[in-house]
Design an enzyme around this catalytic site. Sequence first.
Site, mmCIF file in Angstrom:
data_model
loop_
_atom_site.group_PDB
_atom_site.id
_atom_site.type_symbol
_atom_site.label_atom_id
_atom_site.label_comp_id
_atom_site.label_asym_id
_atom_site.label_seq_id
_atom_site.Cartn_x
_atom_site.Cartn_y
_atom_site.Cartn_z
ATOM 1 N N LYS A 39 3.278 10.401 8.341
ATOM 2 C CA LYS A 39 2.977 9.840 9.662
ATOM 3 C C LYS A 39 3.939 10.322 10.766
ATOM 4 O O LYS A 39 3.777 11.430 11.255
ATOM 5 C CB LYS A 39 2.928 8.323 9.591
ATOM 6 C CG LYS A 39 1.794 7.797 8.661
ATOM 7 C CD LYS A 39 1.498 6.355 8.912
ATOM 8 C CE LYS A 39 0.700 5.678 7.816
ATOM 9 N NZ LYS A 39 -0.656 6.087 7.651
ATOM 10 N N ASP A 62 9.286 3.773 0.173
ATOM 11 C CA ASP A 62 8.132 4.339 0.855
ATOM 12 C C ASP A 62 8.328 4.090 2.344
ATOM 13 O O ASP A 62 8.110 2.985 2.839
ATOM 14 C CB ASP A 62 6.850 3.682 0.331
ATOM 15 C CG ASP A 62 5.611 4.231 1.026
ATOM 16 O OD1 ASP A 62 5.754 4.963 2.031
ATOM 17 O OD2 ASP A 62 4.498 3.920 0.571
ATOM 18 N N TYR A 65 0.856 -1.193 0.000
ATOM 19 C CA TYR A 65 0.000 0.000 0.000
ATOM 20 C C TYR A 65 0.888 1.237 0.000
ATOM 21 O O TYR A 65 1.808 1.350 0.804
ATOM 22 C CB TYR A 65 -0.915 0.010 1.230
ATOM 23 C CG TYR A 65 -1.840 1.218 1.279
ATOM 24 C CD1 TYR A 65 -2.740 1.461 0.241
ATOM 25 C CD2 TYR A 65 -1.799 2.115 2.341
ATOM 26 C CE1 TYR A 65 -3.585 2.564 0.272
ATOM 27 C CE2 TYR A 65 -2.644 3.221 2.382
ATOM 28 C CZ TYR A 65 -3.533 3.443 1.338
ATOM 29 O OH TYR A 65 -4.362 4.544 1.369
#
Length: 414
Positions: free
Chosen positions: A253, A225, A125
């Site tokens: 995040k 990522d 993801y």
Amino acid sequence: MLPLGVPSSLQYYDPHPVVVRHANGAQMIDVDGNEYVDYNMGFGAVFAGHVNPIVRAAVEKQLDSGTLYVTPAEITAEVAELLAQRFQLPMWRFTNSGTEATMDAIRVARGATGRDKIVKVEGGYHGHHDAVMVSMKPPVDKAGPADNPIPVPSTAGVAKSAIADTIVIPYNDAEALERALAAHDVAAFIVEPVMENVGICMPQLGYLEAVRRITREHGTMLIFDEVKTGITAGWGGATGLFGVVPDLVCLAKSIGGGLPLGAFGGTHECMNHISNGRVVHMGTYNGNPLVMAAAVAVLSQVCTPEVTAATVARNSTLIAECDSIIARASLPAHTVQVGAKGCITWAENPIRNYRDYKETDFDIAFAQWIHGVNRGILLPPGLDEQWLISVMHTEEQALRYASVFGEFVDELIA
Ligand SMILES: Cc1ncc(COP(=O)(O)O)c(C=O)c1O
């Protein structure tokens, strides 16, 4: 009012979402007054802890000077410098989410190479834009052979052209990457250095080094990522932990202390395409001073090397307790740890990729999750995530998970 009653489909889960009214440190209180130790911590975004007092003070101070200038602030360069030190890449731009970070990094890679195709791993993801909403968690019966998966759209509404430009390969398979890049028409390989949406799936020894070598040989940009790993994996992220430096890193995040911040950093070779105007990167809220103030606090005062190491050590203690519970009951399960994150995977052996993950025991994982929720242990919804020990979890709060897990195991084997 709200489709599914939630602001993001990720917040919808069975049997029903917990609706929260208050969070502080590692504690959460829901609308019915139930108290939880939060191990979700905003999918890992709140590594600094809920309302960390240092972050709060920095944000309050910045509020006195404004929230949005849409013209540069000094503090923006400070955050770029702090990230450059940690992630070994010199040039940075800011976004408001991980989705934007991966979208912009892919655009930079396409601009830099003049190629359209990208490669991603099955099950991975990388946010909710078209290019990566492909084979996020595909039904295995529609996904083709394990060693040569078929790209499957992860939602209705993804353009067919996006599917056509996205090649999907298994994680931990360097040969599959080599095959995918053979035609020299791939702009980027986007990959989490550690997969963190299937519990935790570690790179096998030498995989990341092989990925670095193969992408370089084929003129393909390597994008790590690190939205999930980031500064929770260690002070220098997974990049520092494994000593493999990509062409572009995506963050979000944990660097924002709970405020909406994303970033992508890159080599001069990549980022010069923004400097010379060939690749345009925009956004009204990018680098807004309020979020930048939070990031400076997180990166320079809260998540220092010492505090990060102490938090990782606290997580190792939790992992060790869980290991001994698993061993005592001879369970077909194991723990996985990366920095301040951990999980229990209900399988005998470590998973290597998405297909292995699909073979794990979801029924028992759900039973453990709901048992914990009913006893004040708030883990991420769904069975795809991992816990995070924040810098504000006390030893007692960190270890509460193990004692409730122990109770679950006792009931299981009774
Ligand atoms: C690895 C990874 N990349 C990107 C994203 C997207 O980040 P955001 O939700 O901030 O758009 C996520 C979100 O969970 C993620 O886990």
